[in-house]
Design a protein around this motif. Structure first.
Motif, PDB file in Angstrom:
ATOM      1  N   ILE A  80       0.837  -1.196   0.000  1.00 61.86           N
ATOM      2  CA  ILE A  80       0.000   0.000   0.000  1.00 61.86           C
ATOM      3  C   ILE A  80       0.875   1.250   0.000  1.00 61.86           C
ATOM      4  CG2 ILE A  80      -1.603   1.310   1.395  1.00 61.86           C
ATOM      5  CD1 ILE A  80      -2.909  -1.213   2.191  1.00 61.86           C
ATOM      6  N   GLY A  81       1.989   1.198   0.736  1.00 59.24           N
ATOM      7  CA  GLY A  81       2.894   2.345   0.760  1.00 59.24           C
ATOM      8  C   GLY A  81       3.456   2.657  -0.606  1.00 59.24           C
ATOM      9  N   LEU A  82       3.786   1.608  -1.371  1.00 61.11           N
ATOM     10  CA  LEU A  82       4.289   1.842  -2.732  1.00 61.11           C
ATOM     11  C   LEU A  82       3.221   2.506  -3.595  1.00 61.11           C
ATOM     12  CD1 LEU A  82       6.386   1.480  -4.927  1.00 61.11           C
ATOM     13  CD2 LEU A  82       5.434  -0.734  -5.370  1.00 61.11           C
ATOM     14  N   ALA A  83       1.967   2.020  -3.477  1.00 60.73           N
ATOM     15  CA  ALA A  83       0.904   2.589  -4.316  1.00 60.73           C
ATOM     16  C   ALA A  83       0.649   4.045  -3.962  1.00 60.73           C
ATOM     17  CB  ALA A  83      -0.373   1.765  -4.161  1.00 60.73           C
ATOM     18  N   THR A  84       0.625   4.365  -2.663  1.00 61.39           N
ATOM     19  CA  THR A  84       0.369   5.754  -2.286  1.00 61.39           C
ATOM     20  C   THR A  84       1.535   6.652  -2.673  1.00 61.39           C
ATOM     21  OG1 THR A  84       1.131   5.193  -0.098  1.00 61.39           O
ATOM     22  CG2 THR A  84      -1.213   5.254  -0.435  1.00 61.39           C
ATOM     23  N   THR A  85       2.768   6.128  -2.581  1.00 64.73           N
ATOM     24  CA  THR A  85       3.918   6.918  -3.025  1.00 64.73           C
ATOM     25  C   THR A  85       3.799   7.255  -4.503  1.00 64.73           C
ATOM     26  OG1 THR A  85       5.289   5.848  -1.382  1.00 64.73           O
ATOM     27  CG2 THR A  85       6.418   6.971  -3.158  1.00 64.73           C
ATOM     28  N   ALA A  86       3.357   6.258  -5.313  1.00 60.25           N
ATOM     29  CA  ALA A  86       3.189   6.514  -6.739  1.00 60.25           C
ATOM     30  C   ALA A  86       2.124   7.571  -6.984  1.00 60.25           C
ATOM     31  CB  ALA A  86       2.826   5.217  -7.460  1.00 60.25           C
ATOM     32  N   LEU A  87       1.045   7.522  -6.196  1.00 55.22           N
ATOM     33  CA  LEU A  87      -0.019   8.525  -6.366  1.00 55.22           C
ATOM     34  C   LEU A  87       0.495   9.925  -6.032  1.00 55.22           C
ATOM     35  CD1 LEU A  87      -2.931   9.022  -7.005  1.00 55.22           C
ATOM     36  CD2 LEU A  87      -3.527   8.487  -4.683  1.00 55.22           C
ATOM     37  N   ILE A  88       1.280  10.044  -4.926  1.00 51.84           N
ATOM     38  CA  ILE A  88       1.803  11.357  -4.553  1.00 51.84           C
ATOM     39  C   ILE A  88       2.778  11.866  -5.613  1.00 51.84           C
ATOM     40  CG2 ILE A  88       3.014  12.627  -2.775  1.00 51.84           C
ATOM     41  CD1 ILE A  88       2.152  10.526  -0.820  1.00 51.84           C
ATOM     42  N   VAL A  89       3.596  10.953  -6.173  1.00 55.17           N
ATOM     43  CA  VAL A  89       4.546  11.358  -7.212  1.00 55.17           C
ATOM     44  C   VAL A  89       3.806  11.864  -8.442  1.00 55.17           C
ATOM     45  CG1 VAL A  89       6.220  10.425  -8.844  1.00 55.17           C
ATOM     46  CG2 VAL A  89       6.487   9.987  -6.452  1.00 55.17           C
ATOM     47  N   ALA A  90       2.685  11.197  -8.783  1.00 57.98           N
ATOM     48  CA  ALA A  90       1.908  11.648  -9.944  1.00 57.98           C
ATOM     49  C   ALA A  90       1.379  13.058  -9.725  1.00 57.98           C
ATOM     50  CB  ALA A  90       0.758  10.678 -10.200  1.00 57.98           C
ATOM     51  N   ILE A  91       0.877  13.316  -8.504  1.00 58.04           N
ATOM     52  CA  ILE A  91       0.359  14.658  -8.220  1.00 58.04           C
ATOM     53  C   ILE A  91       1.500  15.683  -8.250  1.00 58.04           C
ATOM     54  CG2 ILE A  91      -0.767  16.045  -6.464  1.00 58.04           C
ATOM     55  CD1 ILE A  91      -2.307  13.577  -5.661  1.00 58.04           C
ATOM     56  N   ALA A  92       2.691  15.284  -7.750  1.00 64.55           N
ATOM     57  CA  ALA A  92       3.825  16.204  -7.763  1.00 64.55           C
ATOM     58  C   ALA A  92       4.258  16.531  -9.187  1.00 64.55           C
ATOM     59  CB  ALA A  92       4.988  15.606  -6.971  1.00 64.55           C
ATOM     60  N   ILE A  93       4.249  15.518 -10.083  1.00 61.75           N
ATOM     61  CA  ILE A  93       4.622  15.787 -11.482  1.00 61.75           C
ATOM     62  C   ILE A  93       3.622  16.746 -12.119  1.00 61.75           C
ATOM     63  CG2 ILE A  93       4.776  14.694 -13.745  1.00 61.75           C
ATOM     64  CD1 ILE A  93       5.998  12.315 -12.443  1.00 61.75           C
ATOM     65  N   ARG A  94       2.330  16.552 -11.821  1.00 67.39           N
ATOM     66  CA  ARG A  94       1.314  17.473 -12.346  1.00 67.39           C
ATOM     67  C   ARG A  94       1.540  18.899 -11.843  1.00 67.39           C
ATOM     68  NH1 ARG A  94      -0.039  16.681 -16.812  1.00 67.39           N
ATOM     69  NH2 ARG A  94      -1.310  14.872 -17.275  1.00 67.39           N
ATOM     70  N   ILE A  95       1.875  19.037 -10.551  1.00 65.00           N
ATOM     71  CA  ILE A  95       2.124  20.370  -9.994  1.00 65.00           C
ATOM     72  C   ILE A  95       3.325  21.006 -10.678  1.00 65.00           C
ATOM     73  CG2 ILE A  95       2.931  21.538  -7.909  1.00 65.00           C
ATOM     74  CD1 ILE A  95       1.117  19.778  -6.318  1.00 65.00           C
ATOM     75  N   TYR A  96       4.354  20.198 -10.956  1.00 65.40           N
ATOM     76  CA  TYR A  96       5.525  20.743 -11.643  1.00 65.40           C
ATOM     77  C   TYR A  96       5.152  21.198 -13.052  1.00 65.40           C
ATOM     78  CZ  TYR A  96      10.299  21.252 -13.189  1.00 65.40           C
ATOM     79  OH  TYR A  96      11.466  21.768 -13.667  1.00 65.40           O
ATOM     80  N   ASP A  97       4.297  20.430 -13.730  1.00 62.77           N
ATOM     81  CA  ASP A  97       3.902  20.833 -15.078  1.00 62.77           C
ATOM     82  C   ASP A  97       3.140  22.156 -15.063  1.00 62.77           C
ATOM     83  OD1 ASP A  97       5.070  18.645 -16.114  1.00 62.77           O
ATOM     84  OD2 ASP A  97       3.251  17.455 -16.323  1.00 62.77           O
ATOM     85  N   LYS A  98       2.351  22.357 -14.019  1.00 60.57           N
ATOM     86  CA  LYS A  98       1.514  23.558 -13.989  1.00 60.57           C
ATOM     87  C   LYS A  98       2.282  24.783 -13.528  1.00 60.57           C
ATOM     88  CE  LYS A  98      -3.032  25.075 -12.461  1.00 60.57           C
ATOM     89  NZ  LYS A  98      -3.297  25.695 -13.752  1.00 60.57           N
ATOM     90  N   TYR A  99       3.118  24.630 -12.498  1.00 61.65           N
ATOM     91  CA  TYR A  99       3.770  25.792 -11.906  1.00 61.65           C
ATOM     92  C   TYR A  99       5.240  25.914 -12.269  1.00 61.65           C
ATOM     93  CZ  TYR A  99      -0.358  26.176  -8.986  1.00 61.65           C
ATOM     94  OH  TYR A  99      -1.631  26.310  -8.552  1.00 61.65           O
ATOM     95  N   GLY A 100       5.870  24.828 -12.774  1.00 64.76           N
ATOM     96  CA  GLY A 100       7.279  24.901 -13.123  1.00 64.76           C
ATOM     97  C   GLY A 100       8.216  24.873 -11.941  1.00 64.76           C
ATOM     98  N   THR A 101       7.744  24.460 -10.790  1.00 63.78           N
ATOM     99  CA  THR A 101       8.614  24.418  -9.618  1.00 63.78           C
ATOM    100  C   THR A 101       8.104  23.378  -8.632  1.00 63.78           C
ATOM    101  OG1 THR A 101       9.510  25.671  -7.786  1.00 63.78           O
ATOM    102  CG2 THR A 101       7.311  26.243  -8.503  1.00 63.78           C
ATOM    103  N   PHE A 102       9.026  22.902  -7.763  1.00 61.38           N
ATOM    104  CA  PHE A 102       8.629  22.016  -6.666  1.00 61.38           C
ATOM    105  C   PHE A 102       8.528  22.764  -5.346  1.00 61.38           C
ATOM    106  CE2 PHE A 102      10.315  18.083  -8.925  1.00 61.38           C
ATOM    107  CZ  PHE A 102       9.062  17.580  -9.115  1.00 61.38           C
ATOM    108  N   ASP A 103       8.804  24.082  -5.361  1.00 61.05           N
ATOM    109  CA  ASP A 103       8.833  24.846  -4.120  1.00 61.05           C
ATOM    110  C   ASP A 103       7.411  25.088  -3.625  1.00 61.05           C
ATOM    111  OD1 ASP A 103       9.376  26.408  -2.043  1.00 61.05           O
ATOM    112  OD2 ASP A 103      10.436  27.967  -3.146  1.00 61.05           O
TER     113      ASP A 103
END
Lengths: 112, 147, 173
Positions: A80-103
């Motif tokens: 379950i931890g692996l699956a949730t980590t993948a979900l969080i990473v997907a959301i982080a990649i989307r945020i990077y695409d939209k804002y251009g930053t991880f900050d």
């Protein structure tokens, strides 16, 4: 008893990472470290001194086994931890695409 | 010539061709012997998913989709869920949910422990297809947009 | 149990490196080292099922995290008024460790588990399920509802990833 305390120190390292860092990937890493610490605490609580792994063999009587229940719970928790980590990473990649930053302090335009 | 341009170098491709079958076989072994030795559906499923991910990393996505495309992967995931639930529901005929209705068989042999190997196979399908789909979504779908 | 403490210290050092190093790829590799150390700790604690699972899951987690960080590195931001944040975080951690150290004495000691439920599983598990691996007999027979819930969570996570990562506004062919 010192093993429990070292496990809690590991938990606190992950907690510090989540509360203090501003990079989203660092926050994900902190979550992963906390997950490791919690799984480790479960298994430490089920360990028995000079115990054997809870797997029977054909031609010998095995006594003094460690706790199989905590291992069963942690086995599901790891996947379950692996699956949730993948979900969080997907959301982080989307945020990077939209804002251009991880900050996280620059991600403040929450609309639509 | 075109096929050689996608993916990694020739050395990686050759080693992958030699090892990927062994990885898949090890995953299947882990799943089938889950009730006798350490292992079971979860690690076996992850190993099987890793063998397909190995192909995808070395040869590019076209070669991997030839082996297991997205529609087939989601079919296998649903198949795993249906096997798991239907074996559990058949137990209702004997009394309650998750009843171990098959015979226990010879102890310490491959065909023993009633329904536990069936559950292991179902979970293996589910975990392998699910993790492969997660990887495909993270790697292929987002890379298409960058191009 | 000297090897257990050495491995735990290795994990703590690896975690501190993963938190404090500036480069994101180095950070991800350090957290992979922590996960592989956890796999060895499971092996020392007589949990071979968990050791195998943690090993393979860690490899997949590393691939996913590297996928997220590659070509997306950015310099760390040091400016800003974060002194209050650091101070309150450290204060909370100190208080937490103090209270945890006090309350650890109420737990059963290390190496002496209670086994109130598990002794039943150890005694009857093989007779009632026929499975030599008692961990498998617990997750797939005695507590199969737990596994059913796990499968549901995995399915939901897969659907969530597919929904988040799919192309927006797919054109009709």
């Amino acid at each position: 008893m010192s093993a429990y305390f070292l496990c809690l120190v590991l938990f606190c390292v992950g907690l510090y990472c989540i509360l203090r860092k501003r990079n989203l990937i660092k926050i994900i890493i902190g979550l992963a470290i906390i997950e490791y610490a919690v799984n480790l605490f479960f298994v430490l609580a089920g360990y028995r001194i000079h115990g054997r792994a809870p797997i029977l063999a054909a031609d010998q009587e095995i006594v003094n086994m460690v706790d199989p229940l905590v291992q069963a719970i942690v086995l599901t928790a790891i996947v379950i931890g692996l699956a949730t980590t993948a979900l969080i990473v997907a959301i982080a990649i989307r945020i990077y695409d939209k804002y251009g930053t991880f900050d996280i302090t620059r991600i403040n335009k929450l609309k639509g | 010539m075109k096929a050689n341009q996608t993916g990694m170098t020739l050395i990686v491709k050759t080693i992958t061709r030699l090892t990927v079958g062994l990885i898949l076989l090890y995953g299947i072994y882990i799943v089938l012997h889950g009730h006798l030795s350490p292992g079971g559906g979860f690690p076996g499923g992850v190993i099987i998913a890793l063998s397909f991910i190995h192909i995808m990393l070395a040869f590019g996505k076209d070669m991997a989709f030839k082996k297991l495309n997205q529609a087939r992967a989601s079919f296998f995931e649903n198949l795993g869920a249906i096997i798991f639930l239907s074996v559990a529901i058949i137990g209702f005929a004997g009394g309650y949910f998750f009843l171990n209705f098959l015979s226990k068989g010879e102890p310490f042999s491959l065909f023993s422990a009633g329904t536990i190997p069936l559950y292991n196979i179902a979970i293996c399908f589910k975990v392998a297809a699910g993790l492969f789909l997660i990887f495909v979504a993270l790697v292929v779908l987002s890379r298409k947009e960058e191009e | 149990m000297i090897e257990l403490h050495l491995l735990l210290l290795f994990m703590i050092v690896g975690a501190i490196v993963a938190v404090e190093v500036g480069d994101l790829i180095s950070s991800v590799v350090a957290v992979g080292a922590v996960g592989l150390g956890l796999s060895l700790v499971f092996l020392v604690l007589k949990a071979p099922d968990l050791a195998i699972t943690q090993l393979v899951v860690e490899i997949l987690c590393l691939i996913i995290l590297i996928r997220a960080t590659i070509k997306r590195d950015l310099p760390l931001i040091k400016s800003g008024r974060w002194h209050f944040n650091t101070f309150s975080t450290l204060l909370f951690i100190v208080v937490f460790l103090l209270l945890a150290f006090i309350s650890l004495h109420d737990l059963p000691g290390f190496g002496k588990p209670l086994l109130r439920v598990a002794s039943n599983y150890l005694r009857e598990g093989f007779l009632r399920t026929g499975s030599a691996n008692l961990v498998t007999s617990v997750i797939l027979d005695f507590r199969a509802y737990d596994t059913l819930g796990e499968a549901t969570v995995l399915f939901t996570a897969v659907m969530g990833v597919m929904v988040v990562m799919r192309r927006i506004g797919r054109k009709k062919e």
